[in-house]
Design a protein around this motif. Structure first.
Motif, mmCIF file in Angstrom:
data_model
loop_
_atom_site.group_PDB
_atom_site.id
_atom_site.type_symbol
_atom_site.label_atom_id
_atom_site.label_comp_id
_atom_site.label_asym_id
_atom_site.label_seq_id
_atom_site.Cartn_x
_atom_site.Cartn_y
_atom_site.Cartn_z
ATOM 1 N N CYS A 144 9.578 4.247 0.198
ATOM 2 C CA CYS A 144 9.063 3.305 -0.789
ATOM 3 C C CYS A 144 10.011 2.118 -0.936
ATOM 4 C CB CYS A 144 8.858 4.013 -2.123
ATOM 5 S SG CYS A 144 8.076 3.010 -3.400
ATOM 6 N N HIS A 145 11.298 2.386 -1.007
ATOM 7 C CA HIS A 145 12.294 1.307 -1.123
ATOM 8 C C HIS A 145 12.372 0.496 0.174
ATOM 9 C CE1 HIS A 145 14.287 1.970 -5.045
ATOM 10 N NE2 HIS A 145 13.803 3.193 -4.905
ATOM 11 N N LEU A 146 12.196 1.150 1.306
ATOM 12 C CA LEU A 146 12.179 0.427 2.575
ATOM 13 C C LEU A 146 11.006 -0.548 2.620
ATOM 14 C CD1 LEU A 146 13.669 0.340 5.368
ATOM 15 C CD2 LEU A 146 11.918 1.909 6.194
ATOM 16 N N SER A 147 9.862 -0.145 2.084
ATOM 17 C CA SER A 147 8.692 -1.015 2.047
ATOM 18 C C SER A 147 8.910 -2.197 1.112
ATOM 19 C CB SER A 147 7.459 -0.219 1.604
ATOM 20 O OG SER A 147 7.107 0.751 2.566
ATOM 21 N N ASN A 167 6.735 -0.821 10.016
ATOM 22 C CA ASN A 167 6.934 0.258 9.048
ATOM 23 C C ASN A 167 5.615 0.795 8.496
ATOM 24 O OD1 ASN A 167 7.992 1.985 7.060
ATOM 25 N ND2 ASN A 167 8.315 0.297 5.631
ATOM 26 N N PRO A 168 4.756 -0.045 7.880
ATOM 27 C CA PRO A 168 3.488 0.501 7.366
ATOM 28 C C PRO A 168 2.542 0.968 8.464
ATOM 29 C CG PRO A 168 3.535 -1.887 7.139
ATOM 30 C CD PRO A 168 4.917 -1.469 7.527
ATOM 31 N N LEU A 195 0.838 -1.208 0.000
ATOM 32 C CA LEU A 195 0.000 0.000 0.000
ATOM 33 C C LEU A 195 0.868 1.252 0.000
ATOM 34 C CD1 LEU A 195 -2.773 1.375 0.194
ATOM 35 C CD2 LEU A 195 -2.608 1.141 2.692
ATOM 36 N N ILE A 196 1.921 1.253 0.812
ATOM 37 C CA ILE A 196 2.828 2.406 0.846
ATOM 38 C C ILE A 196 3.488 2.598 -0.519
ATOM 39 C CG2 ILE A 196 5.032 3.214 1.768
ATOM 40 C CD1 ILE A 196 4.223 2.267 4.478
ATOM 41 N N PHE A 255 8.843 -6.104 2.241
ATOM 42 C CA PHE A 255 8.011 -7.068 1.519
ATOM 43 C C PHE A 255 8.832 -8.293 1.109
ATOM 44 C CE2 PHE A 255 6.859 -8.578 -2.753
ATOM 45 C CZ PHE A 255 5.645 -9.179 -2.467
ATOM 46 N N LEU A 256 10.016 -8.068 0.518
ATOM 47 C CA LEU A 256 10.874 -9.177 0.115
ATOM 48 C C LEU A 256 11.339 -9.984 1.312
ATOM 49 C CD1 LEU A 256 13.110 -7.401 -2.582
ATOM 50 C CD2 LEU A 256 11.195 -8.970 -2.975
#
Length: 305
Positions: free
Chosen positions: A64-67, A286-287, A44-45, A71-72
Motif C-alpha cells: 500500500c505504501h509502495l503504491s 507495480n499495479p 486502486l491497490i 502515485f506521488l
C-alpha cells in the motif's frame, strides 16, 4: 549573495523531446494513457488494501505504501512532462524545478527503502516462518515504513540545500523533460564538487546498500526454497515473492542503468528514453503485476466491485 538571488529569480527551460516534435500528439496520448493507468492502478491497490483485511498483512501494508510512493512519483513528473511534450518545451521556475527534483529524489529513495523492507518481510516469512508473526508485529512494520519515508525525504534535503547555493550564470536550458540533478549540474558555473561528492555518498546509502540487502535476502530465500523437498511446495513458496522480485529487478535495473552507467556512454536521447521507461513504466508495473498475478488482490477487487 546578489548573484545567488539572481539565480533564484531565473527560470529553467525544459527542452523535452525536440527530435520527436512530428510525433508529439501520439507521444502525448501515450504518456497520458500510461499516467491514467498508473494513477488508477496504484490508487486502486491503496483502496483495496486499506478497506479490507489485507491491511492486517505486513506484505500488503508495505505494498500500500509502495503504491502511494509510485502515485506521488508519477504525479510529480508526468503532468509537467505532458506540457513539455505538447508545447515543444516549457519553462519552469527555479523553485519549481528544485521542488520537482526534491519530490522525485525523495520518492526514489523512499521506494528503495520500501523495497528493501518488503524483501526483509519475505525473508522472515520464508526463512524463519515460526517467528514471523512475533517479529513482524504492527509496531515494527509501522517503524519500518515511517523510517523509509523519513530517511528518503531527509537525505535528499541535504542535496537540495547544496544545489540551492549553486550559481547558474549562462544557459538555463535543461536537456530533459524533468528537473534531474545531472542536467542541472551541467548548467552550473559554480564548483559542483561538494554536490557530486554528497550525491555519490548518499547514492550508496540510498541505492547500493538497500540493493545489496535485497540481494542478500533473496539469496537466503532461494536457499530456503531449494531446501523444500516437493516441487509443488517450492513453486507455492516462490509465488509469494515472485511479484516483489519482478518489481525489484525492473526498478533497480532502470535506476542503475540511468545513474551508474557513465553519461558519456550513451547520448542524451538514450538517457531520456531510459528515464521515460523509469518514470512511466516502473510505477505502472507495480499495479499491473499485483492486480494480475495476486489472487488476494483479485478476490478483493471482485468483492468490492
Amino acid at each position: 549573495m546578489s548573484e545567488h538571488n539572481y539565480t533564484i529569480g531565473r527560470d529553467f527551460f525544459l527542452i523535452g523531446f525536440q527530435d520527436l516534435q512530428d510525433y508529439k500528439i501520439i507521444l502525448f496520448i501515450c504518456i497520458l494513457t500510461m499516467y491514467i493507468m498508473t494513477v488508477g492502478g496504484n490508487l486502486l491497490i491503496v483502496l483495496l488494501v486499506s478497506t479490507s483485511h489485507l491491511a492486517q498483512s505486513p506484505m500488503y501494508f508495505f505494498l500500500c505504501h509502495l503504491s502511494v510512493c509510485d502515485f506521488l512519483f508519477s504525479t510529480n513528473i508526468v503532468p509537467k512532462m505532458m506540457q513539455v511534450t505538447l508545447s515543444g518545451g516549457s519553462s519552469i521556475s527555479f523553485s519549481g524545478c528544485i521542488t520537482q527534483f526534491y519530490v522525485f529524489g525523495s520518492c526514489t529513495a523512499a521506494e528503495c527503502f520500501l523495497l528493501t523492507v518488503m524483501s526483509f518481510d519475505r525473508f522472515l516469512a520464508i526463512c524463519v516462518p515460526l517467528r514471523y508473526t512475533s517479529v513482524m508485529d504492527p509496531k515494527l512494520r509501522l517503524h519500518l515504513v515511517t523510517w523509509s519515508w523519513l530517511l528518503g525525504f531527509l537525505f535528499v534535503l541535504i542535496t537540495i540545500f547544496l544545489i540551492c547555493w549553486l550559481q547558474f550564470c549562462n544557459d538555463m536550458n535543461i536537456d530533459h523533460f524533468y528537473c534531474d540533478f545531472l542536467p542541472m549540474l551541467e548548467l552550473s558555473c559554480s564548483d559542483t564538487t561538494p554536490v557530486v561528492l554528497e550525491i555519490f555518498f548518499f547514492a550508496n546509502v540510498i541505492v547500493l546498500f538497500p540493493f545489496l540487502s535485497v540481494v542478500g535476502s533473496y539469496i537466503s530465500i532461494f536457499i530456503a526454497i531449494m531446501g523444500i523437498s516437493s516441487i509443488t511446495g517450492r513453486r507455492k513458496t516462490f509465488s509469494t515473492c515472485s511479484s516483489h522480485l519482478t518489481i525489484v529487478c525492473s526498478y533497480y535495473g532502470s535506476l542503475l542503468s540511468i545513474y551508474l552507467i557513465p553519461s558519456g556512454g550513451h547520448s542524451n536521447n538514450i538517457n531520456k528514453t531510459l528515464s521515460l521507461l523509469y518514470t512511466l513504466g516502473t510505477p505502472l508495473l507495480n499495479p499491473v503485476i499485483y492486480c494480475l498475478r495476486n489472487e488476494e488482490i483479485r478476490k478483493q477487487f471482485y468483492k468490492l466491485f
